[in-house]
Design an enzyme around this catalytic site. Structure first.
Site, PDB file in Angstrom:
ATOM      1  N   ASP A  78      -5.266  -5.323   0.815  1.00 24.87           N
ATOM      2  CA  ASP A  78      -6.488  -6.205   1.200  1.00 24.87           C
ATOM      3  C   ASP A  78      -6.669  -6.728  -0.373  1.00 24.87           C
ATOM      4  OD1 ASP A  78      -8.642  -7.871   1.881  1.00 24.87           O
ATOM      5  OD2 ASP A  78      -9.656  -6.481   2.803  1.00 24.87           O
ATOM      6  N   ASP A 111      -7.206 -15.042   0.009  1.00 32.73           N
ATOM      7  CA  ASP A 111      -7.643 -14.007   0.704  1.00 32.73           C
ATOM      8  C   ASP A 111      -6.497 -13.571   1.632  1.00 32.73           C
ATOM      9  OD1 ASP A 111      -9.175 -11.624   1.428  1.00 32.73           O
ATOM     10  OD2 ASP A 111      -9.912 -12.700   3.228  1.00 32.73           O
TER      11      ASP A 111
END
Length: 481
Positions: free
Chosen positions: A156, A359
């Site tokens: 992430d 992201d």
């Protein structure tokens, strides 16, 4: 005085010829426009946008000793989880994606001054796409401990703390595919004591001050926007990325892990805090990593650390922006969007006043309402030959393709600072609901002051490179084929 017949006829003929000229000109303009749009479309077989029932290694990582393969959590490349991980519906995926976006937006809620720019050996891991925190993230396998134990972790770019579930699970551990890591069986494991400078680093990763157990062990707590959380001991361990070994890697050894976690062992942080993997391996990899996300659930990608023999000259770099209210995230200066080869009439201030991040954990790209409305209007116009169908969740531009074997998808390009134009891949435009139903994979923010997010659907087919040391982010179209 009467007008001579011959003059009258000449006048009529003139008007007729002029009208014919205008009609012919309009036809030529329309034909030219259609040809222009034809040259700015993807002619795609629908079957190529859907996963197959078998695993296909469609993306090979760079030939470096630390290049990890990336696979999708719910596809055939991740067969060991069959029957263990429940596959959510599309509605659930999109709702969980919105949960993540809401959490990101909350961090920027008081941020209204746009982006703030701080100009500022190789390993590649395979990547698998799955769901974490209700979003479509991707999974890689790394080694922990001595002897090494392989663990499947979600990576992430918006998180700073790496953690994994650990025995004896004094609180609660959720079901995962791999055996839960047992630090008592590792000769290289050590708890971080408290209070110490190492324990103090937690504040930059979790936003919480250091906490100590009665036995002076450093305790971490990480909470996520959907209510999930992990807590346990802040520790050091040997981390192995393929054949590269990093001793004293700081991570969270989770003793109580609850919420929407499912199947994977934990999280691999690629954010910007000092305890992230990027910062902890800075000496070895030079704060450089890249990835290719799987194009479908049945294909593979890679996550690679370090430059290796260099960067392809086809890579387009744009400055990386560090955002004051979201220091974990990677900022971009988005300045425009083009559809079908034509730049949309969107003032650059629409993007600059709210900012943009990239992201890996957000599925659907979010845009300011003005920008999304312009994109949607033009896209629908160019897709007018295909019947629309009912919207689903946050996706409002969906098509019934049941009568088509192929589809002409308009090119979409994102324009970034530094004269960088990034053409989205054919797999980065639609969110496929079924072999015959597809939706435009973009959504507008409900609040025009919310930050824009470049999501992972749009990153498919692009090699994305993060050169943190030099303050830039690169895109290489076709770099994943």
């Amino acid at each position: 005085m009467a007008i001579p017949i011959s003059s009258f006829i000449r006048c009529i003929l003139y008007i007729y010829c002029f009208s014919a000229f205008l009609c012919l000109h309009a036809h030529e303009v329309r034909e030219t426009t259609e040809i222009h749009h034809l040259h700015h479309t993807h002619i795609v077989q629908l079957s190529s946008l859907m996963p197959s029932t078998t695993c296909s290694a469609s993306t090979k990582g760079p030939k470096r000793k630390a290049s990890l393969r990336v696979i999708h959590k719910y596809g055939p490349c991740f067969q060991s989880n069959e029957g263990q991980v429940q596959v959510p519906s599309h509605v659930e995926i999109l709702l969980q994606d919105q949960s993540r976006v809401n959490s990101i937006h909350s961090k920027f809620s008081n941020y209204s001054n746009g982006n703030k720019l701080w100009e500022s050996k190789a390993s590649t891991l395979p990547v698998k796409s799955g769901l974490i925190l209700g979003t479509g993230n991707y999974i890689v396998t790394v080694g922990f401990g001595t002897p090494k134990r392989d663990l499947k972790l979600v990576f992430d770019t918006g998180s700073d703390l790496t953690w994994t579930q650990c025995k004896p699970c004094t609180g609660q551990c959720y079901k995962q595919v791999d055996p839960i890591f047992d630090p008592s069986k590792s000769t290289s494991y050590a708890n971080i004591t408290c209070p110490t400078p190492s324990c103090f680093q937690l504040s930059s990763a979790t936003g919480r001050s250091q906490q100590c157990s009665t036995s002076k062990k450093c305790i971490y707590l990480a909470e996520y926007g959907d209510g999930s959380f992990t807590t346990g001991y802040f520790s050091k361990e040997r981390l192995t990325i393929t054949s590269d070994v990093m001793d004293n890697f700081i991570f969270g050894c989770g003793q109580d892990n609850e919420g929407l976690f499912n199947g994977f062992a934990g999280l691999l942080s690629l954010g910007l805090a000092q305890v992230s993997l990027v910062k902890q391996t800075a000496q070895k990899y030079g704060q450089f990593f890249s990835y290719c996300l799987p194009s479908t659930t049945s294909s593979t990608g890679h996550l690679t650390f370090g430059k290796g023999n260099g960067v392809s000259n086809t890579t387009k770099f744009t400055p990386m922006l560090k955002l004051s209210q979201g220091p974990s995230f990677y900022g971009l200066n988005l300045i425009g969007i083009s559809v079908g080869g034509q730049k949309l009439s969107i003032p650059t201030s629409v993007f600059s006043t709210v900012g943009t991040i990239i992201d890996s954990g957000t599925v659907i790209t979010r845009l300011p309402p003005i920008a999304y409305n312009a994109l949607r209007t033009t896209f629908r116009k160019l897709m007018r030959n295909y019947p629309m169908t009912s919207p689903i969740s946050l996706l409002d531009t969906c098509y019934d393709l049941s009568k088509s074997k192929s589809v002409s998808i308009p090119h979409i390009s994102f324009l970034f600072d530094g004269a960088v134009s990034v053409d989205l891949d054919k797999v980065g435009i639609f969110y496929m609901l079924s072999p015959t139903q597809a939706c435009l994979a973009f959504a507008g923010n409900s609040d025009p002051s919310n930050i824009a997010i470049f999501g992972n659907v749009q990153q498919k087919g692009l090699e994305v490179l993060y050169d943190v040391a030099r303050g830039r982010i690169g895109f290489r179209p076709g770099g994943c084929s």
